[in-house]
Design an enzyme around this catalytic site. Structure first.
Site, PDB file in Angstrom:
ATOM      1  N   ALA A  17      -8.085   5.525   3.752  1.00 12.78           N
ATOM      2  CA  ALA A  17      -7.751   6.355   4.634  1.00 12.78           C
ATOM      3  C   ALA A  17      -7.454   5.536   6.056  1.00 12.78           C
ATOM      4  CB  ALA A  17      -8.361   7.619   5.018  1.00 12.78           C
ATOM      5  N   GLY A  18      -6.504   4.745   6.477  1.00  8.74           N
ATOM      6  CA  GLY A  18      -6.414   3.702   7.593  1.00  8.74           C
ATOM      7  C   GLY A  18      -7.182   2.896   7.392  1.00  8.74           C
TER       8      GLY A  18
ATOM      9  N   ASN B  53       0.599  -1.208   0.072  1.00 10.83           N
ATOM     10  CA  ASN B  53       0.003  -0.011  -0.017  1.00 10.83           C
ATOM     11  C   ASN B  53       0.866   1.047  -0.014  1.00 10.83           C
ATOM     12  OD1 ASN B  53      -3.023  -0.656   0.483  1.00 10.83           O
ATOM     13  ND2 ASN B  53      -2.062  -2.091   1.515  1.00 10.83           N
TER      14      ASN B  53
ATOM     15  N   HIS C 264      -8.993  -6.047   2.801  1.00  9.03           N
ATOM     16  CA  HIS C 264      -9.407  -4.752   1.894  1.00  9.03           C
ATOM     17  C   HIS C 264      -8.042  -4.322   1.461  1.00  9.03           C
ATOM     18  CE1 HIS C 264     -13.571  -5.066   2.610  1.00  9.03           C
ATOM     19  NE2 HIS C 264     -13.295  -5.152   3.779  1.00  9.03           N
ATOM     20  N   HIS C 265      -7.189  -3.744   2.348  1.00 11.59           N
ATOM     21  CA  HIS C 265      -5.874  -3.457   2.087  1.00 11.59           C
ATOM     22  C   HIS C 265      -5.268  -4.156   1.037  1.00 11.59           C
ATOM     23  CE1 HIS C 265      -6.835  -0.110   4.863  1.00 11.59           C
ATOM     24  NE2 HIS C 265      -5.556   0.545   4.378  1.00 11.59           N
TER      25      HIS C 265
ATOM     26  N   ASP D 183      -3.117   0.045  11.549  1.00 13.22           N
ATOM     27  CA  ASP D 183      -3.432   1.136  11.000  1.00 13.22           C
ATOM     28  C   ASP D 183      -4.546   1.979  11.108  1.00 13.22           C
ATOM     29  OD1 ASP D 183      -2.439   3.576   9.671  1.00 13.22           O
ATOM     30  OD2 ASP D 183      -2.893   2.523   7.658  1.00 13.22           O
TER      31      ASP D 183
ATOM     32  N   ASP E  27      -6.817  -6.529   6.760  1.00 16.96           N
ATOM     33  CA  ASP E  27      -8.333  -6.550   6.963  1.00 16.96           C
ATOM     34  C   ASP E  27      -8.873  -6.934   5.671  1.00 16.96           C
ATOM     35  OD1 ASP E  27      -7.629  -4.622   5.210  1.00 16.96           O
ATOM     36  OD2 ASP E  27      -8.651  -3.098   5.906  1.00 16.96           O
TER      37      ASP E  27
ATOM     38  N   ARG F 159      10.018  -7.423 -13.758  1.00 16.42           N
ATOM     39  CA  ARG F 159      11.414  -6.839 -13.846  1.00 16.42           C
ATOM     40  C   ARG F 159      11.925  -5.640 -13.011  1.00 16.42           C
ATOM     41  NH1 ARG F 159       9.413  -7.092 -19.661  1.00 16.42           N
ATOM     42  NH2 ARG F 159      10.706  -9.089 -20.545  1.00 16.42           N
TER      43      ARG F 159
END
Length: 388
Positions: free
Chosen positions: A307-308, A218, A249-250, A272, A247, A226
C-alpha cells in the site's frame, strides 16, 4: 547571490566546477568555473537541482486525504530536508465529490504556503477513481468508476485547471480514451496505471494524449514475450515517461537497472509515499485504509497487499546510485524528468531562467543543504523539518 560548486549536475552531466548567479529567486547565469569569492562556496559534495516528487500520498505521519492545515504544512516544511523542493500531493480512489473537495483543500494549502518556508505544491495528482477492478491494488473497489462524459464534465467544471496537474486512469475502460483527449486538451497530463491494458491499448492511450505510466510494473498487466503488456509497450514507446518506485521492494534491483537502460531520459523516480514515510514501523492510514509498516519498511493492508511506500526521494536516489547507475541520470530522474512530465520546465534543472531550487549533497548522497527559490532550509536536527 552567487554560488560556486566543485561538482554539479548540469545539462545531463556530472560536471564542474560551476558558478551560478541567483537573482530574484531565478538562476540567471551558469558558468563553467570556480569563484572563490562567491557568496557560497561548495568545495565538497555535489550540487543539483531540487528534487520533484509527482506522486506522494503523505509523509511524516500525515495522510493528505485527511490532513488538516497543520498536517499539510508539516509535510511541506519537512520535505526540503529530503532534497524535495516541489511535490504533487496525490489523492487515491474515492467518490468524485470527495476528490473534488480534496482539490479545494490542496488549493488552499498551496495559496497559504506560497511565501514559504515550504516545498512548493505543484498541483494534485488524482490516482483514480477511473481504474481497473482487475488491477486496483489497495484502491477500494467500491469507489471505482468509469470515466463517463458526465464525470469528466463534473471534474473539469468543479476545479481550476491549475490545481489538477496529473490524472491516472486505466485506458481500457469505456470512455477512457475520450476522457484522455478531453483532459489533455484542458492541460491536464494523463498517466496510465492500475490497468489491465494490452500493448495495443497502451499505444491507443498514447495516441489519445497519455504521456506517463504510473509506478511501472505495479498494478498493471505484466510483461510477456508475446504480449508486452503495459511495461513492455511503455518502455518501447518514446512517447511515455515511466514512474518508478525505487525502494527495491516494488521493483527488483535488476528490473530497476533494466528500466533505466531501456528508457534513458524517460524514468521518473517517485516515492508513492504514505504517512509512514519518515516515521517508525507501526500502523498508519492511506485514504481511510488501515496500513501496517513492518520491520522491512513496506506498508501493507490487512490482506498483505503493498500500500504505497515509506520511501523518501533522497533514499530512492541513493538506491539507484548504489546500483551503479550514472549519477546525472539518477538525479535528473528525480528532478528534470518529473518536472518536464507535468510541463514545469522552470524546475528540476540548473539553467538560466530556472527557479533557484537546489540541493547540495554529501559525498555519499545525503542532502546537506537545500534551497527553494534561492532561500535556504537548514536541517532541523532530529525531525528533518526545514526552517528559514
Amino acid at each position: 547571490m552567487r554560488i560556486s560548486a566543485r561538482r554539479a549536475v548540469v545539462d545531463g552531466e556530472l560536471t564542474g566546477p560551476v558558478t551560478m548567479t541567483v537573482d530574484d529567486r531565478i538562476i540567471t547565469t551558469v558558468e563553467p568555473y570556480a569563484d572563490p569569492e562567491a557568496d557560497i562556496v561548495l568545495d565538497e559534495g555535489v550540487l543539483t537541482a531540487g528534487l520533484v516528487d509527482i506522486q506522494i500520498n503523505g509523509a511524516f505521519g500525515v495522510d493528505f486525504a485527511a490532513a488538516d492545515e497543520a498536517g499539510w504544512d508539516r509535510v511541506a516544511a519537512a520535505l526540503p530536508a529530503t532534497g524535495v523542493t516541489s511535490f504533487q500531493p496525490t489523492l487515491i480512489t474515492a467518490p468524485l465529490d470527495r476528490l473534488i473537495a480534496g482539490l479545494d483543500t490542496a488549493t488552499e494549502a498551496r495559496d497559504r504556503q506560497e511565501d514559504g518556508p515550504y516545498a512548493r505544491i505543484l498541483g494534485v495528482h488524482l490516482e483514480g477513481p477511473w481504474l481497473s477492478p482487475l488491477k486496483n491494488g489497495v484502491h477500494e473497489a467500491r469507489f471505482l468508476a468509469q470515466p463517463t462524459a458526465e464525470a469528466v464534465d463534473r471534474l473539469l467544471g468543479a476545479v481550476g485547471f491549475d490545481i489538477l496537474t496529473l490524472l491516472t486512469l486505466a485506458p481500457e475502460l469505456p470512455g477512457a480514451l475520450e476522457a484522455t483527449r478531453r483532459l489533455t486538451a484542458a492541460g491536464v497530463p494523463v498517466s496510465i496505471g492500475h490497468t489491465d491494458a494490452t500493448a495495443v491499448q497502451v499505444g491507443a492511450a498514447a495516441d489519445a494524449g497519455a504521456t506517463l505510466v504510473t509506478h511501472i510494473f505495479n498494478a498493471q498487466r505484466g510483461l510477456a514475450h508475446r504480449e508486452p503488456g503495459v511495461p513492455g509497450a511503455a518502455l518501447a514507446d518514446s512517447r511515455y515517461r515511466v514512474g518508478l518506485i525505487a525502494d527495491l521492494h516494488h521493483v527488483a534491483a535488476e528490473i530497476c537497472t533494466l528500466i533505466f537502460r531501456a528508457a534513458p531520459g524517460r524514468v521518473v523516480l517517485v516515492t508513492d509515499a504514505i504517512a509512514a514515510a519518515g516515521m517508525p514501523p507501526g500502523g498508519y492510514v492511506l485514504s481511510g485504509i488501515p496500513v501496517t509498516v513492518g520491520e522491512d519498511g513496506v506498508p501493507r493492508n490487512i490482506d498483505g497487499t503493498i500500500a504505497g511506500s515509506a520511501l523518501t526521494l533522497d533514499q530512492a536516489v541513493r538506491n539507484m546510485i548504489g546500483l551503479g547507475l550514472p549519477v546525472a541520470a539518477v538525479i535528473e530522474a528525480a528532478s528534470l524528468v518529473p518536472a518536464d512530465a507535468i510541463g514545469r520546465t522552470d524546475l528540476g534543472r540548473i539553467a538560466p531562467g530556472a527557479r533557484a531550487d537546489l540541493v547540495h549533497w554529501t559525498e555519499d548522497f545525503h542532502p546537506a543543504r537545500t534551497w527553494v527559490d534561492g532561500r535556504e532550509f537548514p536541517a532541523f536536527v532530529g525531525t528533518g523539518v526545514g526552517r528559514v
